[in-house]
Scaffold this motif. Structure first.
Motif, short mmCIF file in Angstrom:
data_model
loop_
_atom_site.label_atom_id
_atom_site.label_comp_id
_atom_site.label_asym_id
_atom_site.label_seq_id
_atom_site.Cartn_x
_atom_site.Cartn_y
_atom_site.Cartn_z
N LEU A 646 0.86 -1.18 0.00
CA LEU A 646 0.00 0.00 0.00
C LEU A 646 0.90 1.23 0.00
O LEU A 646 1.44 1.63 1.04
N ALA A 647 1.09 1.83 -1.17
CA ALA A 647 1.98 2.99 -1.31
C ALA A 647 1.23 4.24 -0.90
O ALA A 647 0.23 4.61 -1.53
N HIS A 648 1.70 4.90 0.16
CA HIS A 648 0.96 6.03 0.69
C HIS A 648 1.86 6.89 1.57
O HIS A 648 2.93 6.46 2.01
N SER A 649 1.41 8.09 1.84
CA SER A 649 2.01 8.95 2.84
C SER A 649 0.90 9.77 3.48
O SER A 649 -0.28 9.59 3.14
N CYS A 681 -2.04 2.21 -4.66
CA CYS A 681 -1.63 3.57 -4.33
C CYS A 681 -2.79 4.31 -3.65
O CYS A 681 -3.94 4.18 -4.07
N LEU A 682 -2.45 5.07 -2.64
CA LEU A 682 -3.45 5.83 -1.90
C LEU A 682 -3.01 7.28 -1.80
O LEU A 682 -1.88 7.57 -1.40
N ALA A 683 -3.92 8.18 -2.14
CA ALA A 683 -3.69 9.62 -1.96
C ALA A 683 -4.75 10.13 -0.98
O ALA A 683 -5.88 10.44 -1.38
N PRO A 684 -4.42 10.21 0.32
CA PRO A 684 -5.42 10.63 1.33
C PRO A 684 -5.45 12.15 1.46
O PRO A 684 -4.57 12.74 2.06
N LYS A 685 -6.49 12.76 0.93
CA LYS A 685 -6.57 14.23 0.94
C LYS A 685 -6.91 14.76 2.32
O LYS A 685 -6.32 15.71 2.79
N ARG A 686 -7.91 14.14 2.98
CA ARG A 686 -8.35 14.61 4.30
C ARG A 686 -8.33 13.45 5.28
O ARG A 686 -8.55 12.31 4.92
N GLU A 687 -8.11 13.81 6.53
CA GLU A 687 -8.07 12.81 7.59
C GLU A 687 -9.39 12.04 7.66
O GLU A 687 -10.47 12.61 7.63
N LYS A 688 -9.29 10.72 7.71
CA LYS A 688 -10.42 9.79 7.89
C LYS A 688 -11.28 9.60 6.65
O LYS A 688 -12.08 8.68 6.60
#
Length: 726
Positions: A646-649, A681-688
């Motif tokens: 799971l590629a993320h930051s 791949c994950l691009a988390p814009k906002r928390e939760k």
């Protein structure tokens, strides 16, 4: 006593008409004494409808917390009262209680006006009657455990002011929920409870922790409670372990009851211990021995073991160094749990507060689980509803802990652990100094993890307000005279020396808690008249008086964004999306799923896997570079299960919108000693916002058939179908 008008809605149907009686004066909840036990008077089914009708007529807007505090009832009972009232309004062919944003309730003007017409007056006075079956059932078990004389149907019906049939149903409900080795029998004196003494004590301990039934708690308090508080403080000094304020109160209440119980009836002494026996500390053993000697109770190893288990299972503010912790791999487990949570959540959490709090909590959780001591989360349903995805991720993270114990955590224990991961992007660092420039005192009595969870939640929601760091009761007593805060928010009842307003909330705040907090902050002037939350609520209230709002939550979100100047408000759809938690099916659409037969290095594979997100302007190239640098530095820590990375930051300015992509490698790549076949791949814009999708991913990984499809598919169509069915 409180005085007020009471409308009586008991109806006698004659054709389509109803006749109603109205009472002028009602003297509200008072105190009576029965057998030297202080009881809160509560009321029968028809009277609670009358009380609620009067309360709604006298107030414009009400939330559940208001009803709880006004009538001294539980949250569950408050909802039950509203349901009963609505059923009565249906019979009267009047509009029901309406619900606004933030769980605000009100009576429609037509209904309120119709009820005001019924003004015949009559006095009413109803003595004790527990208003719901759950409270009555708890009391029946309590009476049986206490060996109350003559626990009979007739006496229970008279005591509760209900029918004999109702008591029969209550006792049947008790039987259905008793442990397997428990039995209610009849003898010449009434009903008796047959069962294991240890299990009886643990049931009482559970009731104390829930604090749901004031009668039980009041009966357990007394002179012995104060004595035990002093003795527990002595134990803290000797063992260098600091219990949370909640735990200190629980231990004092339960131990004082238990010791007095054995003192009065020596035949109730335990004669066996559980299969798992925790090694004892000399300090703790000596303390228990002295305590039993004080109460003139014969000292036995089984009783010492029981009391020691209870003490070890109590939540502490700092890491407890009991004897059994020498062989407990707390640090290793904390590292594994945090690593697994980071790998699956898209977060990067590893602060001293989190690590210390989690370590302290694992020690007490281990003791509870292994010794069979139940833990109940009073607001479990709220946590399941509001933090469902987070609980799923936490369940994945704590698997090493469960493997170590060879036991599965209960939902209640898992809910408590979830609080340690409640905020995922900006954990507060611990500080040894106190900032006197605060607007709100924050008092949290339930341990390190939940304390900082509460603080972070409030700071995120009310960023312009200065909150203190979480204080214990002792710290608060010391600092209160020195700091002039405008409000006190606490998870436990506090006594103050000044006239500072105070509010009690859950350590995991519910919608009702936030409504109360908003109201309190407005009242003391910490949220100004231009505050977005207040303006949103005011506008919602004005609109709701005249028109029906089909989707109050969506409108509330849009108004909140508009008044706060959120740039997302320029795009109405984005206002909704910012609060929407899309599924993996919504994020991993066919154009974001690809299969490649090229032979690549792991860096090339990651760069290629992000192409859909780069071309769609979801992320900057610098985001991909950041992930590669982290993997170079820390190794393959983002692998969530064999072959799946799971590629993320963390969320940052490098991410423009929430997105996911998937690349299946027909030629797996090597990263260190790990093999990777699938990159998500994950691009988390906002928390939760991304937690629902990650929860769906976990479901796939934990299903053997779906997992095999994920890592071995050679055709894009198979992966598209897999995500569509997730």
């Amino acid at each position: 006593m409180q005085k007020g008008k009471l409308i009586h809605l008991e109806s006698a149907k004659i054709g389509q008409a109803h006749s109603f009686l109205i009472f002028t004066e009602w003297y509200a909840i008072g105190i009576v004494y029965i057998k030297e036990v202080q009881l809160l008077i509560v009321i029968s089914h028809k009277k609670r409808i009358n009380l609620l009708a009067t309360y709604f007529i006298e107030h414009d807007y009400i939330n559940i917390k208001d009803i709880e505090m006004e009538f001294k009832i539980s949250r569950r009972s408050a909802f039950y009262w509203i349901t009963s009232f609505n059923k009565q309004l249906d019979e009267m062919q009047l509009d029901r209680i309406a619900k606004l944003a933030q769980s605000q309730y009100f009576l429609p003007p037509e209904t309120k006006e119709a009820l005001r017409h019924y003004d015949n007056l009559e006095e009413d006075d109803y003595p004790i009657a527990y208003s719901n079956k759950y409270s009555r059932r708890d009391l029946i078990i309590w009476f049986l455990i206490q060996n109350k004389d003559h626990v009979s149907l007739i006496k229970l019906a008279k005591y509760f002011r209900v029918s004999k049939n109702t008591v029969i149903n209550d006792i049947q409900g008790v039987r259905e929920h008793l442990p397997e080795n428990f039995e209610i029998i009849n003898d010449k004196n009434g009903k008796r409870l047959i069962g294991n003494e240890r299990e009886k004590r643990l049931w009482v301990c559970e009731q104390v922790s829930l604090h749901n039934n004031p009668l039980i708690i009041n009966e357990m308090h007394g002179a012995h409670y104060r004595y035990l508080i002093g003795e527990l403080i002595t134990l803290q000094r000797a063992s260098r372990v600091i219990f949370s304020d909640n735990s200190l109160e629980l231990l004092a209440t339960f131990l004082s009851w238990c010791l007095k119980r054995i003192q009065l009836n020596p035949t109730l002494t335990l004669t066996s211990s559980p299969d798992h026996v925790t090694p004892g500390d000399k300090v703790v053993n000596d303390w228990i021995t002295n305590l039993m000697t004080h109460y003139e109770i014969p000292v036995s190893i089984d009783e010492v073991t029981f009391f020691r288990d209870i003490i070890y299972s109590a939540q502490t503010k700092s890491v407890a160094h009991w004897a059994f912790t020498e062989n407990f791999p707390a640090d290793i487990l904390v590292n594994e749990i945090i690593s697994r949570f980071n790998s699956i959540s898209g977060a990067e959490v590893s602060t001293p507060n989190l690590r210390n709090g989690l370590k302290a909590h694992l020690i007490t959780t281990y003791q509870r689980v292994m010794a069979g001591i139940p833990y109940r989360a009073a607001n479990l349903e709220d946590i399941k509803r509001d933090y469902q995805e987070l609980m799923t991720l936490t369940s994945y993270a704590v698997q090493p802990f469960e493997d170590f114990m060879h036991k599965t955590l209960s939902s209640d224990e898992l809910a408590l652990l979830t609080t340690y991961f409640g905020g995922q992007t900006s954990y507060l660092s611990n500080t040894s100094t106190f900032n006197p420039n605060v607007d709100v005192f924050l008092i949290c009595s339930s341990g390190v993890g939940t304390s900082y969870f509460l603080q972070q939640t409030l700071k995120r929601k009310y960023s312009q307000i200065r909150f203190s760091h979480p204080l214990s009761l002792r710290e608060f007593d010391r600092l209160e005279p020195l700091v002039h805060a405008k409000l006190i928010i606490s998870t436990i009842d506090v006594e103050t020396t000044q006239d500072t307003p105070k509010l009690t909330v859950q350590s995991i705040p519910t919608d009702n808690d936030f409504a109360q907090i908003d109201k309190a902050l407005h009242k003391v002037g910490l949220l100004g008249t231009l505050d977005a939350t207040k303006m949103t609520n005011d506008v919602m209230d004005i609109i709701s008086n005249d028109v029906m709002i089909p989707n109050p939550r969506a409108l509330s979100r849009k108004l909140q964004a508009y008044f706060s100047g959120d740039t997302a408000a320029n795009d109405p759809q984005d206002v909704v999306d910012s609060n929407h938690r899309p599924s993996i099916q919504e994020l991993l659409t066919p154009d974001h799923i690809h299969v490649t037969s090229r032979i690549l290095t792991w860096k090339q594979a990651i760069q290629r896997s992000f192409l859909p997100l780069l071309s769609g302007d979801y992320v900057d190239k610098s985001y991909v570079t950041e992930i590669i640098r982290k993997l170079e530095k820390n190794g393959p820590f983002m692998i969530v299960k064999g072959g799946v990375l799971l590629a993320h930051s963390a969320p940052s300015s490098k991410i423009h919108k929430l997105g996911m992509s998937l690349l299946e490698l027909q030629h797996p790549v090597k990263m260190g000693d790990k093999t990777i076949t699938t990159i998500i791949c994950l691009a988390p814009k906002r928390e939760k916002q991304h937690l629902k999708a990650l929860s769906d991913l976990l479901d796939i990984l934990e299903d053997d058939d779906k997992y095999e499809t994920l890592i071995h598919s050679e055709r894009k169509s198979e992966l598209v179908t897999l995500m569509a069915e997730a």
